[in-house]
Scaffold this motif. Structure first.
Motif, PDB file in Angstrom:
ATOM      1  N   GLN A   1       0.838  -1.187   0.000  1.00 16.86           N
ATOM      2  CA  GLN A   1       0.000   0.000   0.000  1.00 16.86           C
ATOM      3  C   GLN A   1       0.884   1.253   0.000  1.00 16.86           C
ATOM      4  OE1 GLN A   1       0.711  -1.844   2.527  1.00 16.86           O
ATOM      5  NE2 GLN A   1       0.630  -0.767   4.482  1.00 16.86           N
ATOM      6  N   VAL A   2       0.269   2.371  -0.306  1.00 17.50           N
ATOM      7  CA  VAL A   2       1.016   3.619  -0.372  1.00 17.50           C
ATOM      8  C   VAL A   2       1.304   4.127   1.039  1.00 17.50           C
ATOM      9  CG1 VAL A   2       0.969   6.023  -1.117  1.00 17.50           C
ATOM     10  CG2 VAL A   2       0.004   4.245  -2.593  1.00 17.50           C
ATOM     11  N   GLN A   3       2.558   4.539   1.237  1.00 13.18           N
ATOM     12  CA  GLN A   3       2.935   5.149   2.505  1.00 13.18           C
ATOM     13  C   GLN A   3       3.772   6.386   2.247  1.00 13.18           C
ATOM     14  OE1 GLN A   3       4.800   1.941   4.910  1.00 13.18           O
ATOM     15  NE2 GLN A   3       3.152   2.333   6.356  1.00 13.18           N
ATOM     16  N   LEU A   4       3.457   7.438   2.973  1.00 15.59           N
ATOM     17  CA  LEU A   4       4.272   8.645   2.990  1.00 15.59           C
ATOM     18  C   LEU A   4       4.676   8.870   4.437  1.00 15.59           C
ATOM     19  CD1 LEU A   4       2.129  11.008   0.698  1.00 15.59           C
ATOM     20  CD2 LEU A   4       4.014   9.525   0.031  1.00 15.59           C
ATOM     21  N   VAL A   5       5.964   8.947   4.684  1.00 20.31           N
ATOM     22  CA  VAL A   5       6.445   9.046   6.062  1.00 20.31           C
ATOM     23  C   VAL A   5       7.316  10.279   6.201  1.00 20.31           C
ATOM     24  CG1 VAL A   5       7.716   7.926   7.914  1.00 20.31           C
ATOM     25  CG2 VAL A   5       6.374   6.542   6.311  1.00 20.31           C
ATOM     26  N   GLU A   6       6.823  11.227   7.000  1.00 26.32           N
ATOM     27  CA  GLU A   6       7.571  12.462   7.236  1.00 26.32           C
ATOM     28  C   GLU A   6       8.511  12.306   8.416  1.00 26.32           C
ATOM     29  OE1 GLU A   6       3.295  13.935   6.164  1.00 26.32           O
ATOM     30  OE2 GLU A   6       4.202  12.383   7.394  1.00 26.32           O
ATOM     31  N   SER A   7       9.553  13.109   8.406  1.00 24.66           N
ATOM     32  CA  SER A   7      10.489  13.158   9.520  1.00 24.66           C
ATOM     33  C   SER A   7      11.184  14.511   9.512  1.00 24.66           C
ATOM     34  CB  SER A   7      11.528  12.035   9.432  1.00 24.66           C
ATOM     35  OG  SER A   7      12.299  12.171   8.255  1.00 24.66           O
ATOM     36  N   ALA A  24       8.432   8.248   0.272  1.00 17.78           N
ATOM     37  CA  ALA A  24       7.238   7.606  -0.290  1.00 17.78           C
ATOM     38  C   ALA A  24       7.535   6.172  -0.697  1.00 17.78           C
ATOM     39  CB  ALA A  24       6.751   8.397  -1.498  1.00 17.78           C
ATOM     40  N   SER A  25       6.531   5.326  -0.550  1.00 19.96           N
ATOM     41  CA  SER A  25       6.623   3.951  -1.027  1.00 19.96           C
ATOM     42  C   SER A  25       5.253   3.511  -1.505  1.00 19.96           C
ATOM     43  CB  SER A  25       7.132   3.029   0.081  1.00 19.96           C
ATOM     44  OG  SER A  25       6.265   3.040   1.194  1.00 19.96           O
ATOM     45  N   GLY A  26       5.252   2.512  -2.382  1.00 21.30           N
ATOM     46  CA  GLY A  26       3.982   1.970  -2.858  1.00 21.30           C
ATOM     47  C   GLY A  26       3.345   2.742  -3.991  1.00 21.30           C
ATOM     48  N   LEU A  27       4.024   3.738  -4.524  1.00 18.25           N
ATOM     49  CA  LEU A  27       3.529   4.472  -5.679  1.00 18.25           C
ATOM     50  C   LEU A  27       4.720   4.819  -6.567  1.00 18.25           C
ATOM     51  CD1 LEU A  27       2.568   8.164  -4.772  1.00 18.25           C
ATOM     52  CD2 LEU A  27       4.254   6.792  -3.555  1.00 18.25           C
ATOM     53  N   ALA A  75      15.372   9.440  -7.093  1.00 14.95           N
ATOM     54  CA  ALA A  75      16.114   8.194  -6.880  1.00 14.95           C
ATOM     55  C   ALA A  75      15.904   7.659  -5.465  1.00 14.95           C
ATOM     56  CB  ALA A  75      17.596   8.412  -7.143  1.00 14.95           C
ATOM     57  N   LYS A  76      15.579   8.565  -4.557  1.00 16.73           N
ATOM     58  CA  LYS A  76      15.361   8.176  -3.158  1.00 16.73           C
ATOM     59  C   LYS A  76      13.882   8.227  -2.767  1.00 16.73           C
ATOM     60  CE  LYS A  76      19.902   9.730  -1.537  1.00 16.73           C
ATOM     61  NZ  LYS A  76      20.632  10.616  -0.594  1.00 16.73           N
ATOM     62  N   ASN A  77      13.007   8.511  -3.725  1.00 14.45           N
ATOM     63  CA  ASN A  77      11.563   8.623  -3.442  1.00 14.45           C
ATOM     64  C   ASN A  77      11.292   9.581  -2.280  1.00 14.45           C
ATOM     65  OD1 ASN A  77      11.161   6.784  -5.458  1.00 14.45           O
ATOM     66  ND2 ASN A  77      10.202   5.220  -4.173  1.00 14.45           N
ATOM     67  N   THR A  78      12.000  10.682  -2.277  1.00 13.16           N
ATOM     68  CA  THR A  78      11.940  11.605  -1.146  1.00 13.16           C
ATOM     69  C   THR A  78      11.689  13.030  -1.611  1.00 13.16           C
ATOM     70  OG1 THR A  78      13.462  10.199   0.108  1.00 13.16           O
ATOM     71  CG2 THR A  78      13.183  12.453   0.880  1.00 13.16           C
ATOM     72  N   VAL A  79      10.844  13.721  -0.865  1.00 10.15           N
ATOM     73  CA  VAL A  79      10.607  15.149  -1.073  1.00 10.15           C
ATOM     74  C   VAL A  79      10.994  15.871   0.211  1.00 10.15           C
ATOM     75  CG1 VAL A  79       8.146  14.967  -0.431  1.00 10.15           C
ATOM     76  CG2 VAL A  79       8.944  16.906  -1.809  1.00 10.15           C
ATOM     77  N   TYR A  80      11.575  17.037   0.049  1.00 13.26           N
ATOM     78  CA  TYR A  80      12.099  17.803   1.180  1.00 13.26           C
ATOM     79  C   TYR A  80      11.432  19.175   1.252  1.00 13.26           C
ATOM     80  CZ  TYR A  80      15.924  14.463   0.487  1.00 13.26           C
ATOM     81  OH  TYR A  80      16.670  13.313   0.309  1.00 13.26           O
ATOM     82  N   LEU A  81      11.449  19.740   2.440  1.00  8.92           N
ATOM     83  CA  LEU A  81      11.044  21.131   2.625  1.00  8.92           C
ATOM     84  C   LEU A  81      12.065  21.775   3.550  1.00  8.92           C
ATOM     85  CD1 LEU A  81       8.817  23.222   1.923  1.00  8.92           C
ATOM     86  CD2 LEU A  81       7.796  22.680   4.150  1.00  8.92           C
ATOM     87  N   GLN A  82      12.892  22.624   2.968  1.00  7.94           N
ATOM     88  CA  GLN A  82      13.869  23.378   3.755  1.00  7.94           C
ATOM     89  C   GLN A  82      13.207  24.668   4.207  1.00  7.94           C
ATOM     90  OE1 GLN A  82      17.188  22.697   4.649  1.00  7.94           O
ATOM     91  NE2 GLN A  82      16.997  24.573   5.858  1.00  7.94           N
ATOM     92  N   TRP A 117      -1.542  10.912   1.851  1.00  7.63           N
ATOM     93  CA  TRP A 117      -1.013  11.831   2.853  1.00  7.63           C
ATOM     94  C   TRP A 117      -0.131  11.092   3.846  1.00  7.63           C
ATOM     95  CZ3 TRP A 117      -2.171  17.084   2.991  1.00  7.63           C
ATOM     96  CH2 TRP A 117      -3.160  17.509   2.097  1.00  7.63           C
ATOM     97  N   GLY A 118       0.870  11.797   4.349  1.00  7.56           N
ATOM     98  CA  GLY A 118       1.642  11.273   5.455  1.00  7.56           C
ATOM     99  C   GLY A 118       0.937  11.531   6.767  1.00  7.56           C
ATOM    100  N   GLN A 119       1.565  11.076   7.845  1.00  6.07           N
ATOM    101  CA  GLN A 119       0.962  11.220   9.174  1.00  6.07           C
ATOM    102  C   GLN A 119       1.262  12.581   9.803  1.00  6.07           C
ATOM    103  OE1 GLN A 119       3.862   9.840   8.629  1.00  6.07           O
ATOM    104  NE2 GLN A 119       5.187  10.641  10.249  1.00  6.07           N
ATOM    105  N   GLY A 120       2.199  13.301   9.224  1.00  2.00           N
ATOM    106  CA  GLY A 120       2.523  14.634   9.710  1.00  2.00           C
ATOM    107  C   GLY A 120       3.701  14.655  10.659  1.00  2.00           C
ATOM    108  N   THR A 121       4.377  15.782  10.693  1.00  3.63           N
ATOM    109  CA  THR A 121       5.485  15.992  11.632  1.00  3.63           C
ATOM    110  C   THR A 121       5.343  17.386  12.231  1.00  3.63           C
ATOM    111  OG1 THR A 121       7.899  15.875  11.903  1.00  3.63           O
ATOM    112  CG2 THR A 121       7.104  16.834   9.843  1.00  3.63           C
ATOM    113  N   GLN A 122       5.485  17.468  13.537  1.00  5.73           N
ATOM    114  CA  GLN A 122       5.267  18.729  14.251  1.00  5.73           C
ATOM    115  C   GLN A 122       6.483  19.640  14.112  1.00  5.73           C
ATOM    116  OE1 GLN A 122       2.485  19.841  16.246  1.00  5.73           O
ATOM    117  NE2 GLN A 122       3.641  21.766  16.154  1.00  5.73           N
TER     118      GLN A 122
END
Length: 127
Positions: A1-7, A24-27, A75-82, A117-122
């Motif tokens: 299944q699709v997972q988005l995991v923030e950190s 991201a995984s599963g997409l 290549a890393k299936n990753t999105v960033y927000l600086q 959607w991911g689960q969110g990070t505070q």
């Protein structure tokens, strides 16, 4: 299944910087425009930034333009927000999301334009 995991969230003083990441995984990550949203207590979820599939094009909310930078590594299936020059009003839970392939431009800055959607990070910015 699709997972988005923030950190990468945390607490920082006003004027400081943080970088949050979303794996991201599963997409098929490279086929999706990706976005960041945020939600502060008692407020609606709001658009922060989005990035095109290749990373060539980016769009920002006026409130973060010039301070935040969205990027991606397909290549890393990753999105960033600086996030630089953080303000107390940037305090919120930050969510990454995958834009629906069928989303039209007028919906690209609304939560309804995203299907995963991911689960969110505070992120907490203190004065």
């Amino acid at each position: 299944q699709v997972q988005l995991v923030e950190s990468g969230g945390g607490m920082v003083q006003a004027g400081g910087s943080l970088r949050v990441s979303c794996v991201a995984s599963g997409l098929t990550f490279s086929s999706r425009t990706m976005g960041w949203f945020r939600q502060a207590p008692g407020k609606e979820r709001e658009f922060v930034a989005r990035i095109s599939r290749s990373g060539t094009n980016t769009w920002y909310a006026d409130s973060v333009k010039g301070r935040f930078t969205i990027s991606r590594d397909n290549a890393k299936n990753t999105v960033y927000l600086q996030m630089n020059s953080l303000k107390v009003e940037d305090t919120a839970v930050y969510y990454c999301a995958a834009q629906r392939p069928s989303t039209i431009l007028s919906s690209a800055r609304t939560p309804g334009g995203y299907d995963y959607w991911g689960q969110g990070t505070q992120v907490t910015v203190s004065s």
